[in-house]
Design an enzyme around this catalytic site. Structure first.
Site, PDB file in Angstrom:
ATOM      1  N   LYS A  55       0.829  -1.216   0.000  1.00 20.22           N
ATOM      2  CA  LYS A  55       0.000   0.000   0.000  1.00 20.22           C
ATOM      3  C   LYS A  55       0.857   1.257   0.000  1.00 20.22           C
ATOM      4  O   LYS A  55       1.892   1.303   0.675  1.00 20.22           O
ATOM      5  CB  LYS A  55      -0.853  -0.032   1.280  1.00 20.22           C
ATOM      6  CG  LYS A  55      -1.879   1.049   1.383  1.00 20.22           C
ATOM      7  CD  LYS A  55      -3.159   0.689   0.663  1.00 20.22           C
ATOM      8  CE  LYS A  55      -4.145   1.832   0.630  1.00 20.22           C
ATOM      9  NZ  LYS A  55      -3.821   2.839  -0.414  1.00 20.22           N
ATOM     10  N   LYS A  59       5.410   2.854   8.399  1.00 20.04           N
ATOM     11  CA  LYS A  59       4.189   3.561   8.791  1.00 20.04           C
ATOM     12  C   LYS A  59       3.055   2.574   9.081  1.00 20.04           C
ATOM     13  O   LYS A  59       2.395   2.642  10.115  1.00 20.04           O
ATOM     14  CB  LYS A  59       3.795   4.451   7.604  1.00 20.04           C
ATOM     15  CG  LYS A  59       3.016   5.656   7.924  1.00 20.04           C
ATOM     16  CD  LYS A  59       2.668   6.428   6.651  1.00 20.04           C
ATOM     17  CE  LYS A  59       3.810   7.190   6.014  1.00 20.04           C
ATOM     18  NZ  LYS A  59       3.346   8.171   5.009  1.00 20.04           N
ATOM     19  N   LYS A  75       5.102   2.434  -3.040  1.00 20.56           N
ATOM     20  CA  LYS A  75       4.928   3.827  -3.447  1.00 20.56           C
ATOM     21  C   LYS A  75       5.156   3.928  -4.936  1.00 20.56           C
ATOM     22  O   LYS A  75       5.934   3.144  -5.507  1.00 20.56           O
ATOM     23  CB  LYS A  75       5.953   4.717  -2.732  1.00 20.56           C
ATOM     24  CG  LYS A  75       5.588   6.174  -2.751  1.00 20.56           C
ATOM     25  CD  LYS A  75       4.615   6.474  -1.623  1.00 20.56           C
ATOM     26  CE  LYS A  75       4.317   7.928  -1.489  1.00 20.56           C
ATOM     27  NZ  LYS A  75       3.717   8.187  -0.163  1.00 20.56           N
TER      28      LYS A  75
HETATM   29  N1  GLU Z   1       0.208   9.002   0.246  1.00 18.77           N
HETATM   30  C1  GLU Z   1      -0.159   8.826   1.618  1.00 18.77           C
HETATM   31  C2  GLU Z   1       1.058   8.534   2.484  1.00 18.77           C
HETATM   32  O1  GLU Z   1       2.173   8.853   2.140  1.00 18.77           O
HETATM   33  C3  GLU Z   1      -1.288   7.826   1.775  1.00 18.77           C
HETATM   34  C4  GLU Z   1      -0.983   6.413   1.421  1.00 18.77           C
HETATM   35  C5  GLU Z   1      -2.206   5.506   1.377  1.00 18.77           C
HETATM   36  O2  GLU Z   1      -3.272   5.933   1.789  1.00 18.77           O
HETATM   37  O3  GLU Z   1      -2.043   4.383   0.939  1.00 18.77           O
HETATM   38  O4  GLU Z   1       0.956   8.052   3.575  1.00 18.77           O
END
Ligand code: GLU
Length: 471
Positions: free
Chosen positions: A71, A95, A107
């Site tokens: 994710k 995270k 990412k």
């Molecule tokens: N782009 C956001 C982050 O860096 C959200 C990632 C997501 O919701 O998967 O955390």
């Protein structure tokens, strides 16, 4: 290190990781396995636009696969490169582990300046990118689930979802291939505000912990605390709006692309945001001092500094001059490794990105759960809660022999709707994880700050999964 050299984003993330891993007892080589980015795919694809064919370069990094799906956001920016994508993917792994969201980290990015293209062109390009991701197994509700990030938003997510649905018409969970969609297209209420909301909840939790507050040389509540924010994009705007309107914080400075504005008595976030929308800049905002070199305001005295824009904005060159007592990292990687060291030595209390901006992925998780369960949150129990509320009102009124006031009746009669459930789930997540990080910090004398504690927490959790899988 001389004045021109600086640690890259990826190096900074890896250095923080190594430091935290050294404080843990792990089987030989495991830390390295966790730290290594598993796969990165570079894609080049042509799109026929009005002026002819144009070639675009995109990446999707899958940092880890100890859980599925992987994710993380999709970034559209003119200056991205593979290393940046890898660093961001690694942060996603940590995270998700920190906030107990059962995903691996990923990412993606597309090297593009989205402002240069029309909506139709962006749709065409995004749909092509979605096809590229799909044919390489980098898109799917059980495989890899992108989300908005810098330069992308709801509309792009719905194009990706729609494209995926067309490619996989029999996949009943197709909508869960991406999060951050509009609510009418399978999104969840509260996803847009989520990252900013998470920043607010994280800061509220700091103020509930008197011992941490004392470490930060602060006391009292958020009310009246002087805050400087860099970046009034989605994250910075929501964080400051909520901190101002709900906690009474004093937003004294806002740094934007064209410069910064300062007013020690406070800037109204909503007014600044409207001004920015109308004029495309903050210069000229009434009753505020304007600084062409906005970055210098990072060094202005304040209680809390919220960098909510780019990575690496505080480095070894300006770290020493930062006067904030707390740095609340709403952006990913706003401090280089050296800046982090300098500021920790100075006693600045840093709430790290891998925890503080995890509100986005947390609510993405709720959206994905909603997509897989095919039902809106609160649909089954809202009316039941209202009926129970009415029974409680009747019992109280019988007991006290008079009617309750309108406000109390309203509160007891309102069953949970989707937005209140999402906010409640997010608040619970941010409070729980704050506590888990603090426990790591207090429980291991080798751990010297909250970033190290957050990384150690993530590494410990992921290591447990690897060890039990004998990977
Ligand atoms: N782009 C956001 C982050 O860096 C959200 C990632 C997501 O919701 O998967 O955390």
């Amino acid at each position: 290190m001389n004045n021109t050299e600086t640690t890259t984003f990826l190096e900074s993330v890896d250095l923080c990781f190594n430091k935290a891993a050294d404080a843990l007892k792990l089987p030989k080589g495991l830390a390295r396995q966790i730290r290594t980015c598993n796969a990165i795919c570079e894609m080049k694809f042509g799109v026929e636009l009005e002026g002819g064919y144009e070639i675009f370069t995109g990446w999707r990094a899958t940092h880890s696969e100890h859980a599925l799906p992987a994710k993380g956001g999709l970034r559209y920016a003119p200056f991205v490169d593979q290393q940046e994508v890898e660093a961001l993917a690694a942060l996603m792994t940590y995270k998700c582990a920190i906030v107990n969201v059962p995903y691996a980290g990923s990412k993606g990015a597309l090297k593009i300046n989205p402002k240069k293209y029309s909506i139709d062109e962006l749709e065409h390009i995004t749909r092509r990118f979605a096809q590229e991701l799909d044919k390489r197994g980098l898109l799917g509700p059980g495989l890899n689930v992108p989300a908005p990030d810098m330069g992308t938003g709801q509309r792009m997510m719905s194009w990706i979802a729609d494209e995926y649905q067309q490619l996989h018409p029999s996949d009943i969970n197709a909508r869960g291939c991406v999060t951050g969609k509009p609510v009418h297209f399978g999104g969840v209420a509260g996803r847009i505000e989520a990252t900013g909301r998470g920043v607010q909840y994280g800061l509220q939790e700091l103020f509930r912990n008197a011992d941490d507050l004392a470490l930060a040389k602060l006391s009292g509540t958020l009310e009246g605390k002087k805050i400087i924010v860099q970046g009034l994009g989605n994250v910075g705007y929501h964080a400051c709006k909520f901190l101002q309107e709900e906690d009474g914080a004093n937003i004294i400075a806002i740094l934007e692309r064209d410069g910064a504005i300062l007013n020690e008595n406070g800037l109204n976030v909503e007014d600044v945001s409207n001004y920015k929308k109308e004029h495309g800049k903050v210069e000229g905002f009434p009753e505020a001092q304007f600084f062409k070199n906005g970055k210098q305001l990072l060094e202005h005295p304040c209680d809390i500094l919220i960098p909510a824009a780019m990575e690496g904005v505080i480095d070894h060159l300006n770290a020493e001059r930062i006067q904030a007592k707390v740095i609340a990292e709403a952006a990913n990687g706003p401090l280089t490794y050296e800046a982090d060291r300098i500021l920790c030595d100075k006693g600045t209390f840093i709430i790290p990105d891998a925890y503080l901006n995890a509100g986005g992925v947390t609510v993405s998780y709720f959206e994905w759960l909603k997509n897989l369960s095919h039902v809106r949150f609160g649909r089954m129990d809202r009316r039941l809660a209202e009926t129970q509320g009415q029974k409680i009102i009747d019992a109280i009124e019988r007991g006290i022999g008079k009617e309750l006031d309108d406000q109390s009746r309203k509160e007891l009669l309102t069953g949970p709707d989707e937005i209140s459930l999402v906010r409640s789930g997010l608040e619970d997540t941010m409070r729980e994880s704050y506590g888990e990080i603090k426990e790591q910090f207090l429980g291991n004398e080798k751990i010297t700050d909250r970033r190290m504690a957050a990384y150690a927490l993530a590494i410990r959790k992921i290591a447990d999964i690897y060890e039990s899988m004998h990977l």
